[in-house]
Design an enzyme around this catalytic site. Structure first.
Site, PDB file in Angstrom:
ATOM      1  N   ASN A  11       0.870  -1.181   0.000  1.00  0.00           N
ATOM      2  CA  ASN A  11       0.000   0.000   0.000  1.00  0.00           C
ATOM      3  C   ASN A  11       0.907   1.231   0.000  1.00  0.00           C
ATOM      4  O   ASN A  11       1.477   1.588   1.027  1.00  0.00           O
ATOM      5  CB  ASN A  11      -0.891  -0.042   1.254  1.00  0.00           C
ATOM      6  CG  ASN A  11      -1.769   1.191   1.361  1.00  0.00           C
ATOM      7  OD1 ASN A  11      -1.853   1.995   0.433  1.00  0.00           O
ATOM      8  ND2 ASN A  11      -2.420   1.350   2.504  1.00  0.00           N
ATOM      9  N   TRP A  12       1.025   1.849  -1.159  1.00  0.00           N
ATOM     10  CA  TRP A  12       1.926   3.012  -1.255  1.00  0.00           C
ATOM     11  C   TRP A  12       1.328   4.259  -0.607  1.00  0.00           C
ATOM     12  O   TRP A  12       2.010   5.265  -0.472  1.00  0.00           O
ATOM     13  CB  TRP A  12       2.234   3.309  -2.731  1.00  0.00           C
ATOM     14  CG  TRP A  12       3.151   2.346  -3.394  1.00  0.00           C
ATOM     15  CD1 TRP A  12       3.640   1.175  -2.889  1.00  0.00           C
ATOM     16  CD2 TRP A  12       3.722   2.482  -4.717  1.00  0.00           C
ATOM     17  NE1 TRP A  12       4.460   0.567  -3.809  1.00  0.00           N
ATOM     18  CE2 TRP A  12       4.519   1.347  -4.931  1.00  0.00           C
ATOM     19  CE3 TRP A  12       3.609   3.430  -5.721  1.00  0.00           C
ATOM     20  CZ2 TRP A  12       5.229   1.146  -6.128  1.00  0.00           C
ATOM     21  CZ3 TRP A  12       4.305   3.231  -6.910  1.00  0.00           C
ATOM     22  CH2 TRP A  12       5.111   2.096  -7.110  1.00  0.00           C
ATOM     23  N   LYS A  13       0.050   4.208  -0.270  1.00  0.00           N
ATOM     24  CA  LYS A  13      -0.642   5.388   0.279  1.00  0.00           C
ATOM     25  C   LYS A  13      -0.424   6.580  -0.662  1.00  0.00           C
ATOM     26  O   LYS A  13      -0.499   6.402  -1.868  1.00  0.00           O
ATOM     27  CB  LYS A  13      -0.177   5.657   1.715  1.00  0.00           C
ATOM     28  CG  LYS A  13      -0.306   4.397   2.588  1.00  0.00           C
ATOM     29  CD  LYS A  13      -0.187   4.653   4.036  1.00  0.00           C
ATOM     30  CE  LYS A  13      -0.377   3.343   4.804  1.00  0.00           C
ATOM     31  NZ  LYS A  13      -0.357   3.480   6.234  1.00  0.00           N
ATOM     32  N   HIS A  97      -9.960   1.255   4.581  1.00  0.00           N
ATOM     33  CA  HIS A  97      -8.701   1.470   5.308  1.00  0.00           C
ATOM     34  C   HIS A  97      -8.945   2.504   6.411  1.00  0.00           C
ATOM     35  O   HIS A  97      -9.714   3.446   6.219  1.00  0.00           O
ATOM     36  CB  HIS A  97      -7.618   1.953   4.330  1.00  0.00           C
ATOM     37  CG  HIS A  97      -6.257   1.937   4.955  1.00  0.00           C
ATOM     38  ND1 HIS A  97      -5.853   2.903   5.839  1.00  0.00           N
ATOM     39  CD2 HIS A  97      -5.224   1.063   4.836  1.00  0.00           C
ATOM     40  CE1 HIS A  97      -4.619   2.624   6.244  1.00  0.00           C
ATOM     41  NE2 HIS A  97      -4.216   1.506   5.650  1.00  0.00           N
ATOM     42  N   GLU A 167      -6.025  -4.905  10.493  1.00  0.00           N
ATOM     43  CA  GLU A 167      -5.032  -3.852  10.702  1.00  0.00           C
ATOM     44  C   GLU A 167      -5.388  -3.056  11.952  1.00  0.00           C
ATOM     45  O   GLU A 167      -6.155  -2.084  11.881  1.00  0.00           O
ATOM     46  CB  GLU A 167      -5.014  -2.887   9.512  1.00  0.00           C
ATOM     47  CG  GLU A 167      -4.535  -3.480   8.216  1.00  0.00           C
ATOM     48  CD  GLU A 167      -3.871  -2.411   7.351  1.00  0.00           C
ATOM     49  OE1 GLU A 167      -2.708  -2.592   6.991  1.00  0.00           O
ATOM     50  OE2 GLU A 167      -4.516  -1.395   7.058  1.00  0.00           O
ATOM     51  N   GLY A 173       1.584   2.558  10.902  1.00  0.00           N
ATOM     52  CA  GLY A 173       2.288   3.785  10.523  1.00  0.00           C
ATOM     53  C   GLY A 173       3.230   4.361  11.551  1.00  0.00           C
ATOM     54  O   GLY A 173       3.634   3.701  12.518  1.00  0.00           O
ATOM     55  N   SER A 215       2.665  -1.945  10.559  1.00  0.00           N
ATOM     56  CA  SER A 215       4.109  -1.964  10.879  1.00  0.00           C
ATOM     57  C   SER A 215       4.811  -3.264  10.471  1.00  0.00           C
ATOM     58  O   SER A 215       5.736  -3.702  11.158  1.00  0.00           O
ATOM     59  CB  SER A 215       4.351  -1.694  12.360  1.00  0.00           C
ATOM     60  OG  SER A 215       3.887  -0.411  12.710  1.00  0.00           O
ATOM     61  N   GLY A 236       2.676  -1.187   4.401  1.00  0.00           N
ATOM     62  CA  GLY A 236       2.661   0.240   4.082  1.00  0.00           C
ATOM     63  C   GLY A 236       4.065   0.772   3.880  1.00  0.00           C
ATOM     64  O   GLY A 236       4.678   0.550   2.842  1.00  0.00           O
TER      65      GLY A 236
HETATM   66  P1  PGA Z   1       2.312   0.494   7.782  1.00  0.00           P
HETATM   67  O1  PGA Z   1       0.913   0.699   7.074  1.00  0.00           O
HETATM   68  O2  PGA Z   1       2.912  -0.777   7.266  1.00  0.00           O
HETATM   69  O3  PGA Z   1       3.124   1.705   7.394  1.00  0.00           O
HETATM   70  O4  PGA Z   1       2.063   0.420   9.258  1.00  0.00           O
HETATM   71  C1  PGA Z   1       0.056  -0.379   6.827  1.00  0.00           C
HETATM   72  C2  PGA Z   1      -1.258   0.116   6.275  1.00  0.00           C
HETATM   73  O5  PGA Z   1      -1.736   1.169   6.731  1.00  0.00           O
HETATM   74  O6  PGA Z   1      -1.837  -0.510   5.387  1.00  0.00           O
END
Ligand code: PGA
Length: 251
Positions: A11-13, A97, A167, A173, A215, A236
């Protein structure tokens, strides 16, 4: 996709900042170890065409959108539809999400989007997760409610194709409180399966894949699959660091 394969979703956001940086990242990603694995990249919408084009001939790398509109088409400035992303070569869509729920996404809109996803032959990756772990275990009720609200109106045939991404918000994050333990992932996996079994029956529930996100990095990922019995990972920030992400994809 065969259901026994491990699904690794990136997930590149809202990253990276430019097409050039996106192309650079693509050129460094290594998806050659495809044994028992399937990869899905979810870039921000403006970069979907370049990522889709890059993997046009690679059957093991699929493209996912990070959202779709809850409407089929119409005067919805700034939105994009399921049909539109499908026409770009997209096969998956992340729905619900927590970062979208923060800006107004509800269980009801997620449920509508799941229906639209199936109507357009997109596989939904439905995110669920509690914001806190209270000592009394209330988070179980919260997760159960999220599952029933989002999937309750979906037909059994379609539900069996859903991918659930557990999640926990507290583990996502930069502001993550801590990493989720492998025991916690296993426990939630069992709990989610039980809720799904009670609602849809064992046969359907057993077909639904449950992946873990929050994470995930090159050091902790293995335990979530080996011990936590996750059917895959939603990654992420580590998916934007090609060195880290390649370790996750290669092992
Ligand atoms: P993260 O994000 O790996 O940076 O914690 C995961 C996500 O929000 O899908």
């Amino acid at each position: 996709m065969p259901k026994n394969k491990i699904l690794i979703v990136s997930n590149w956001k809202m990253h990276p900042n430019t097409v050039l940086e996106a192309s650079e990242l693509l050129s460094k990603l290594n998806f050659t170890n495809t044994k028992n694995k399937e990869f899905v990249i979810c870039p921000p919408a403006p970069f979907i065409p370049i990522v889709a084009n890059y993997y046009k001939k690679n059957k093991n790398v699929k493209i996912g959108a990070q959202n779709i509109s809850e409407y089929e088409s119409g005067a919805y400035t700034g939105e994009f539809s399921a049909k539109q992303v499908v026409s770009l070569g997209v096969n998956y869509v992340i729905l619900g999400h927590s970062e979208r729920r923060k800006v107004g996404e509800t269980d009801e809109s997620v449920s509508e989007k799941i229906k639209l996803a199936f109507k357009n032959k997109l596989t939904p990756i439905v995110c669920i997760g509690e914001s806190v772990r209270d000592e009394r275990g209330e988070y179980h009720n919260f997760i159960q409610q999220q599952l029933l609200n989002t999937l309750g109106n979906i037909t059994k045939v379609n539900v069996s194709k859903v991918i659930i991404a557990y999640e926990p918000i507290w583990a996502i994050g930069e502001n993550a409180k801590r990493e989720t333990t492998k025991e916690e992932v296993l426990e939630m996996n069992i709990f989610i399966k039980k809720v799904l079994t009670d609602k849809f029956g064992e046969k359907t529930a057993n077909q639904i894949r449950i992946i873990y996100g929050g994470s995930v990095n090159e050091k902790n990922f293995k335990q979530y699959i080996d011990y936590g019995r996750a059917n895959g990972l939603l990654v992420g920030s580590a998916s934007l660091d090609y060195k880290k992400f390649n370790i996750i994809c290669q092992k």
